[in-house]
Design a protein around this motif. Structure first.
Motif, short mmCIF file in Angstrom:
data_model
loop_
_atom_site.label_atom_id
_atom_site.label_comp_id
_atom_site.label_asym_id
_atom_site.label_seq_id
_atom_site.Cartn_x
_atom_site.Cartn_y
_atom_site.Cartn_z
N LYS A 1 -4.15 6.99 3.48
CA LYS A 1 -4.05 8.42 3.78
C LYS A 1 -3.19 8.62 5.01
O LYS A 1 -3.39 7.98 6.04
N THR A 2 -2.22 9.54 4.91
CA THR A 2 -1.24 9.76 5.97
C THR A 2 -1.23 11.24 6.34
O THR A 2 -0.99 12.09 5.48
N VAL A 3 -1.50 11.52 7.61
CA VAL A 3 -1.57 12.91 8.07
C VAL A 3 -0.83 13.04 9.39
O VAL A 3 -0.58 12.05 10.09
N MET B 1 1.83 4.65 13.16
CA MET B 1 2.58 5.90 13.15
C MET B 1 3.84 5.74 12.31
O MET B 1 4.46 4.68 12.29
N ILE B 2 4.19 6.79 11.60
CA ILE B 2 5.44 6.84 10.86
C ILE B 2 6.18 8.08 11.32
O ILE B 2 5.58 9.16 11.48
N ILE B 3 7.48 7.92 11.57
CA ILE B 3 8.29 9.00 12.13
C ILE B 3 9.62 9.05 11.40
O ILE B 3 10.24 8.01 11.14
N VAL C 1 0.83 -1.20 0.00
CA VAL C 1 0.00 0.00 0.00
C VAL C 1 0.87 1.25 0.00
O VAL C 1 1.83 1.35 0.78
N GLN C 2 0.53 2.19 -0.86
CA GLN C 2 1.30 3.44 -0.95
C GLN C 2 0.78 4.47 0.04
O GLN C 2 -0.44 4.65 0.19
N LEU C 3 1.69 5.16 0.72
CA LEU C 3 1.30 6.23 1.63
C LEU C 3 1.08 7.52 0.82
O LEU C 3 1.94 7.92 0.03
N VAL C 4 -0.09 8.12 1.03
CA VAL C 4 -0.45 9.33 0.29
C VAL C 4 -0.92 10.40 1.28
O VAL C 4 -1.30 10.09 2.41
N ILE D 1 0.17 9.71 11.09
CA ILE D 1 -0.71 8.57 11.30
C ILE D 1 -1.29 8.09 9.96
O ILE D 1 -1.70 8.90 9.12
N PHE D 2 -1.30 6.78 9.78
CA PHE D 2 -2.01 6.16 8.65
C PHE D 2 -2.62 4.86 9.16
O PHE D 2 -2.17 4.31 10.17
#
Length: 245
Positions: A231-233, A78-80, A45-48, A67-68
């Motif tokens: 979706k990543t915000v 979480m991505i950091i 899955v691609q992070l967008v 967060i995604f």
């Protein structure tokens, strides 16, 4: 989910070692073996971003919690982008005693990490209303540990080492956060391909049925696997209130 005995696993590995080395997302099911593997492959899955545009690894702000939802529609991760390269080849252990190896961060400088945002202690996680779990930047003090630059669940002050596969540093958690396995493509886009370590997804589904109805239009929808994109915000956009001690 497929559970392979060690003998069968080793036969598969002997036959397809080259494939595993190149693309672990081709493996389906959970693998257990004495060489330190505990991996579950899901859809790539691609992070967008919020507008649907691919997120580039180089665009992630340092020490910001994003967060995604992955691998399910209702399971937050979480991505950091850490300030320094991560540790490498970290041996970790689940609460059931299963060992596995977290390789390192990804990206040009090995600074990008991703973990399930469901706390391994009592399943605290970000919601659209609030979040008690986040990465605490190095310059921000925390009551959970002697130093910052770590992931903290402020519900019961469990602390995890973001640079070492979310290894438990303190608090009541009995195992690391499950790691989300990422790949960064040649065009700098980011993809989630699987989950490493012991996850808490089924416990989460059982414990938060009302929440799944409120935020995801029902239990079945919340359990749907994510496909194509996620979706990543920033956490500050995902949750109305963020609590950190």
């Amino acid at each position: 989910m497929i559970r392979m005995e060690r003998r069968g696993f080793l036969k598969v590995m002997a036959a397809g070692a080259a494939i595993v080395a190149v693309n672990p997302s081709l493996i389906r099911g959970t693998l257990y073996a004495d060489d330190g593997r505990l991996y579950m492959a899901y859809e790539k899955v691609q992070l967008v971003d919020g507008a649907g545009n691919p997120i580039k690894a180089s665009s992630l702000e340092k020490e910001v919690t994003y967060i995604f939802n992955y691998p399910y529609a209702s399971t937050p991760c979480m991505i950091i982008n850490l300030p320094e390269p991560t540790q490498q080849e970290v041996t970790l252990k689940s609460e059931a005693g299963e060992e596995y190896v977290w390789k390192s961060g990804v990206g040009k400088d090995r600074t990008i990490v991703a973990y399930s945002a469901i706390c391994a202690h009592q399943l605290t996680h970000p919601t659209p209303n609030d979040s008690f779990i986040k990465y605490v930047p190095k310059a921000t003090p925390t009551m959970a540990y002697s130093k910052s630059g770590i992931i903290v669940c402020s519900s019961h002050l469990s602390a995890y080492d973001a640079s070492a596969g979310a290894k438990v540093l303190g608090g009541a958690a009995s195992q690391p956060l499950a790691a989300i396995v990422l790949t960064v493509a040649d065009d700098d886009t980011i993809w989630a391909v699987g989950v490493l370590g012991s996850d808490k997804f089924q416990d989460y589904f059982r414990a938060f049925k009302p929440e799944l109805k409120d935020f995801y239009n029902g239990i079945a929808q919340g359990k749907q696997l994510v496909s194509i994109s996620a979706k990543t915000v920033k956490l500050t956009e995902y949750s109305k209130e963020i609590i950190q001690y």
